[in-house]
Structures are given as structure tokens and as C-alpha cells.
Design an enzyme around this catalytic site. Structure first.
Site, PDB file in Angstrom:
ATOM      1  N   ARG A 184       0.805  -1.227   0.000  1.00 62.62           N
ATOM      2  CA  ARG A 184       0.000   0.000   0.000  1.00 62.62           C
ATOM      3  C   ARG A 184       0.837   1.275   0.000  1.00 62.62           C
ATOM      4  NH1 ARG A 184      -2.227  -0.978   6.060  1.00 62.62           N
ATOM      5  NH2 ARG A 184      -0.484  -0.176   7.279  1.00 62.62           N
ATOM      6  N   GLU A 185       2.137   1.147   0.190  1.00 70.81           N
ATOM      7  CA  GLU A 185       2.975   2.335   0.332  1.00 70.81           C
ATOM      8  C   GLU A 185       3.350   2.843  -1.060  1.00 70.81           C
ATOM      9  OE1 GLU A 185       5.922   0.912   3.116  1.00 70.81           O
ATOM     10  OE2 GLU A 185       4.385   0.524   4.623  1.00 70.81           O
ATOM     11  N   ARG A 236      -1.169  -4.722   2.744  1.00 74.72           N
ATOM     12  CA  ARG A 236       0.244  -4.527   3.053  1.00 74.72           C
ATOM     13  C   ARG A 236       1.092  -5.742   2.660  1.00 74.72           C
ATOM     14  NH1 ARG A 236       3.470  -2.372   7.850  1.00 74.72           N
ATOM     15  NH2 ARG A 236       4.528  -4.168   8.741  1.00 74.72           N
ATOM     16  N   ASN A 256       8.316  -7.854   5.319  1.00 71.21           N
ATOM     17  CA  ASN A 256       9.268  -7.224   6.239  1.00 71.21           C
ATOM     18  C   ASN A 256       9.285  -7.866   7.628  1.00 71.21           C
ATOM     19  OD1 ASN A 256      11.304  -5.330   5.906  1.00 71.21           O
ATOM     20  ND2 ASN A 256      10.196  -3.753   7.073  1.00 71.21           N
ATOM     21  N   HIS A 309       9.952   2.707   2.110  1.00 75.91           N
ATOM     22  CA  HIS A 309       8.631   2.522   2.720  1.00 75.91           C
ATOM     23  C   HIS A 309       7.972   3.891   2.894  1.00 75.91           C
ATOM     24  CE1 HIS A 309       9.013  -1.766   4.144  1.00 75.91           C
ATOM     25  NE2 HIS A 309      10.242  -1.509   3.736  1.00 75.91           N
ATOM     26  N   SER A 310       6.714   3.874   3.382  1.00 70.75           N
ATOM     27  CA  SER A 310       6.091   5.143   3.745  1.00 70.75           C
ATOM     28  C   SER A 310       5.069   4.892   4.860  1.00 70.75           C
ATOM     29  CB  SER A 310       5.436   5.800   2.532  1.00 70.75           C
ATOM     30  OG  SER A 310       4.078   5.462   2.413  1.00 70.75           O
ATOM     31  N   PHE A 311       4.788   5.917   5.775  1.00 68.74           N
ATOM     32  CA  PHE A 311       5.493   7.175   5.652  1.00 68.74           C
ATOM     33  C   PHE A 311       5.956   7.649   7.021  1.00 68.74           C
ATOM     34  CE2 PHE A 311       2.682  10.579   7.338  1.00 68.74           C
ATOM     35  CZ  PHE A 311       1.495   9.897   7.505  1.00 68.74           C
ATOM     36  N   GLU A 387      11.507   5.733   5.534  1.00 74.33           N
ATOM     37  CA  GLU A 387      10.083   6.064   5.551  1.00 74.33           C
ATOM     38  C   GLU A 387       9.954   7.405   4.839  1.00 74.33           C
ATOM     39  OE1 GLU A 387       7.712   4.128   6.518  1.00 74.33           O
ATOM     40  OE2 GLU A 387       8.686   2.674   7.833  1.00 74.33           O
TER      41      GLU A 387
HETATM   42 ZN   LIG Z   1       6.416  -0.272   5.058  1.00 71.77          ZN
END
Ligand SMILES: [Zn+2]
Ligand SMILES: *[C@@H]1O[C@H](CO)[C@@H](O)[C@H](O)[C@H]1NC(C)=O
Length: 432
Positions: A184-185, A236, A256, A309-311, A387
């Protein structure tokens, strides 16, 4: 005319995101360790979906299911945690995001030849793959596209090797950057495809190819990424269904949490229905194995690994599983600060300043089996989780308007350049 088109699109869009009807999202701000601990227990109790971890002194953003909303808010108030509403209705927020993305597509079409570039907008996986293939076809002397494996659902997992010496000069350090471990990032893949663009189509600083080889993997998890477009925007994990009897109902593993470094020991879940499910074993996911295999294949000369990645505007380094510092902590911190300082100078007032530090200490949260820890544990001297920024002090947060993708790509790229050069210097010293 434009308005009519927009309204028509809006009507179409409203059938989507039904599952988020009644969900709300909140910014929360923690002031001390005690609140941080209490917040962690609320996160479990109310199954909060955390889009950005609140760290002490900086707001986080989270989603709350309708059935928990009232009790969650009561608990926040009684504990004294400050919060403000981000969205009264997550579904309509998502509908609005879709509208912005559609608008961006329309604006781009009006302006250029209609080619969809993966850093112009939030693009479907097919557009990203097409871009990678076109780079490989047009620039065979510097760019090689590798079809590393098929994802669980059979999509190609592609990466690009970029080198002006065909990856044969063993004295060159390798820089490895990936994105899209978390589906989703969406801001992560454009920063990686923009790096490809800057190294292949618009190389302005020749030392970047004369002194380095590059591996760029924009979407580690294409199945999850696809599902965020046509299923659940906040997906995710991967989409595997073979990990557990429950996986057919609750697919997917958190890539992750799936690496073999203190696998499934902390900050993970044994439940396939959890967003931090570690899988049935380390490296159960082909997506995780692709990253592992790249790291091992080039280990002797990977100087820098960044996973996007975010955020939250954070540059995080090992060890994330216990908050201790590695023997290379000074190097990790120094180079991390150099990257952050560069980005901050180019950034926008509405993006938070970068925080640099040990991931467990910055986040106040331990997590094992992550990519950054694994890379460092096998010998990559500089390994970071970045991030990327989201808007602060406005309602937007995680759902960054596509008009700001280019800004994030530009500033992040300048940070990568500084990081690569600093990593190259350290790498040379190490080899003497
Ligand atoms: Zn992430
Ligand atoms: C990003 O960088 C490119 C050059 O690489 C420049 O043309 C463009 O204007 C920049 N855009 C933003 C938003 O900073």
C-alpha cells in the site's frame, strides 16, 4: 465540461472501497515513554492499522474500525493522549484520492504524448513493468532487466541492473534499492523508478555510473500492489494462501517480517489474519527470497542497501529487533544524517524533517525479520529503511496527492546520490 467528467468519475468511484465505510482515521501525538507503551497496548486491543508510527513528539496516523471507534477514543481521552481526526470517513477519503489520481492522468494526457511514466502518477504494476522493459530495450548497454521470479500469483518480479561495465568491474561498489515490500505504500515504487530514469535516461553526474553498479527493484510485492488497486487499498502483505489453513481466508505474509534474522521473535504475529504475520517459516515468500538472493549474489560489493517505505520521514538503521547498535553504528548514523540533511534542504515546508536513528529506538517498537536487519546481519555495511514523507499538519498524511510524487522523487534521489557517494568512500577505505 471538466466538472461533469469529474462528477461522473466520482459516481463510478463510489462503488469502490465499500469495506472502509464507517472507518475513521486519526493523528495521535505521544509525549513520553509511558504514553508510548500505553499506545502500543491500545494498538493491539483495537487492532489499529498504523500507517505512520507515532514517535515521541511527532504525530502518527492510524485507521480505526467502526466497531472500536468509540471505545478507542474514550481510552485515548482517559490516558491523555492528544489526537485529531484525519478522516471522518475513510471510504470517502479513498474515493477522493482516486479522483486526484484520475485528474492527474487527465492532466498528464493533456500535456504529453500519453506515455504513462511510473513516477508521474500512482501507476498499476503493468505500467511499471512496461517501463522497465522499455528501459532494457532502449538502453541495452547500461540497463539489464532481470525477471527474478514469479510472485505467488504468477506475476514477474522484475529488477534492473545498471552498469557501464556490464557488472564486470568487481572493484565497483553496488548500490541496491528496493520499494514496494509493503503493497500500500504507493510513494515507494516511484522513487525507485525515478532513480532508474536518472541513471539511464537522464544521467547528469557521470561518477554515478563510473564508480558504481546499481540494482533497482521498484516493486518487491507485485501481487499485493495489484490488490491495492483492485481490492483493498490498505493491503500490506503478499497474497500467498499456502502458509496456514487460515491463509485461504486471510492470505499473505508481511515480507518485512519474513527474513531470517531473529525470525518471528518480536513485533510479529503467528496469525495469518494479522498485517504483521511472519509466515510459516523464514523466507516462506518468493518475494522475500528475491531480495535475499540479490543481497547474497552481490554481497561482497554491496555498499549500500535502502528499502523504501512510507510514511514518516525517517531513515532507520539496525538493529530493529532489539534496539542495540551494530559495530558499524557510527557509519550508519553518519551516512544516514548526510542523506537526511540533503533531502531536508530540498524538501517542502509541509513535509516533516527527517529523523535518523536506530529503527527500534526511533519507533519505540521492536520488530524482527526485517529486510534492513537481515541485509546488515549478512554483511551489508550500510542498510536502511527509509520512511518517505507524507504531508504533516494537513489532513492528507499517508494519502499523498499525486502532484507531489515528483517532489518526493527529486529530493529522495538527491539523498540517494549523497548516500551512494558516502558509501563508496567508506567501501574504498574498507578494502584498503
Ligand atoms: Zn512499510
Ligand atoms: C525534479 O527534477 C527535474 C530534473 O531532474 C526537474 O526538471 C523538475 O522540475 C523537478 N521537479 C520538482 C517538482 O522539483
Amino acid at each position: 465540461m471538466k466538472l461533469i467528467v469529474l462528477l461522473a468519475l466520482f459516481a463510478l468511484a463510489t462503488a469502490k472501497h465499500e469495506m472502509y465505510t464507517g472507518w475513521k482515521s486519526y493523528f495521535v501525538k505521544l509525549v513520553d515513554e509511558i504514553q508510548s507503551k500505553l499506545f502500543a497496548s491500545l494498538a493491539d486491543k483495537y487492532e489499529l492499522d498504523i500507517l505512520s508510527h507515532p514517535i515521541i513528539g511527532r504525530e502518527g496516523l492510524l485507521l480505526v474500525k467502526p466497531e472500536y471507534n468509540d471505545n478507542f477514543i474514550q481510552d485515548l481521552i482517559s490516558i491523555g493522549i492528544t489526537f485529531r481526526i484525519h478522516s471522518e470517513d475513510v471510504k470517502s477519503e479513498l474515493d477522493y484520492d482516486d479522483l486526484m489520481i484520475e485528474q492527474q492522468h487527465t492532466d498528464l494526457k493533456a500535456r504529453n504524448v500519453g506515455r504513462q511514466l511510473p513516477y508521474d502518477n500512482y501507476q498499476e504494476i503493468e505500467a511499471i513493468d512496461d517501463y522497465l522493459d522499455s528501459i532494457g530495450r532502449q538502453y541495452p548497454d547500461v540497463a539489464t532487466v532481470v525477471n527474478a521470479a514469479e510472485s505467488f500469483e504468477g506475476r514477474p518480479i522484475k529488477y534492473v541492473k545498471i552498469s557501464n561495465t556490464n557488472f564486470e568491474d568487481e572493484s565497483k561498489p553496488v548500490i541496491f534499492i528496493d520499494g514496494g515490500i509493503h503493497a500500500r505504500e504507493w510513494i515507494a515504487p516511484p522513487t525507485v523508478t525515478w532513480a532508474i530514469h536518472k541513471l539511464v535516461e537522464d544521467l547528469t553526474e557521470s561518477d554515478l555510473l563510473d564508480n558504481f553498479d546499481w540494482i533497482l527493484l521498484p516493486v518487491v510485492n507485485p501481487d499485493g500492489y495489484k490488490f491495492t488497486f483492485n481490492g483493498n487499498r490498505f493491503w500490506r502483505k503478499t497474497r500467498s494462501t499456502d502458509q496456514n489453513p487460515l491463509s485461504t481466508v486471510c492470505p499473505g505474509v508481511d515480507v518485512n517480517r519474513n527474513f531470517d534474522f531473529y525470525w518471528n521473535s518480536v513485533g510479529t504475529s503467528n496469525s495469518p489474519c494479522s498485517d504483521i504475520y511472519a509466515g510459516s517459516r523464514a523466507f516462506s515468500e518468493v518475494e522475500t527470497r528475491v531480495v535475499r538472493d540479490i543481497l547474497h549474489e552481490h554481497l561482497h560489493r554491496i555498499a549500500l542497501y535502502i528499502t523504501m517505505h512510507s510514511f514518516g520521514s525517517m531513515i532507520l538503521y539496525p538493529w530493529g529487533h532489539d534496539g542495540s547498535l551494530s559495530s558499524n553504528a557510527l557509519g550508519l548514523h553518519t551516512v544516514g544524517v548526510a542523506i537526511a540533511t540533503t533531502i531536508d534542504q530540498l524538501s517542502l515546508p509541509n513535509f516533516a524533517k527527517y529523523v535518523v536513528g536506530n529503527s527500534a529506538l526511533v519507533l519505540n517498537y521492536l520488530a524482527s525479520g526485517g529486510a534492513e536487519d537481515y541485509a546488515h546481519s549478512i554483511g551489508v555495511p550500510l542498510a536502511y529503511t527509509m520512511e518517505l514523507p507524507g504531508f504533516t499538519n494537513t489532513m492528507q498524511g499517508f494519502n499523498l496527492d499525486p502532484r507531489y510524487i515528483q517532489q518526493v522523487c527529486n529530493e529522495t534521489w538527491e539523498g540517494i546520490v549523497v548516500g551512494a557517494r558516502r558509501a563508496g568512500d567508506l567501501f574504498k577505505n574498507k578494502r584498503l
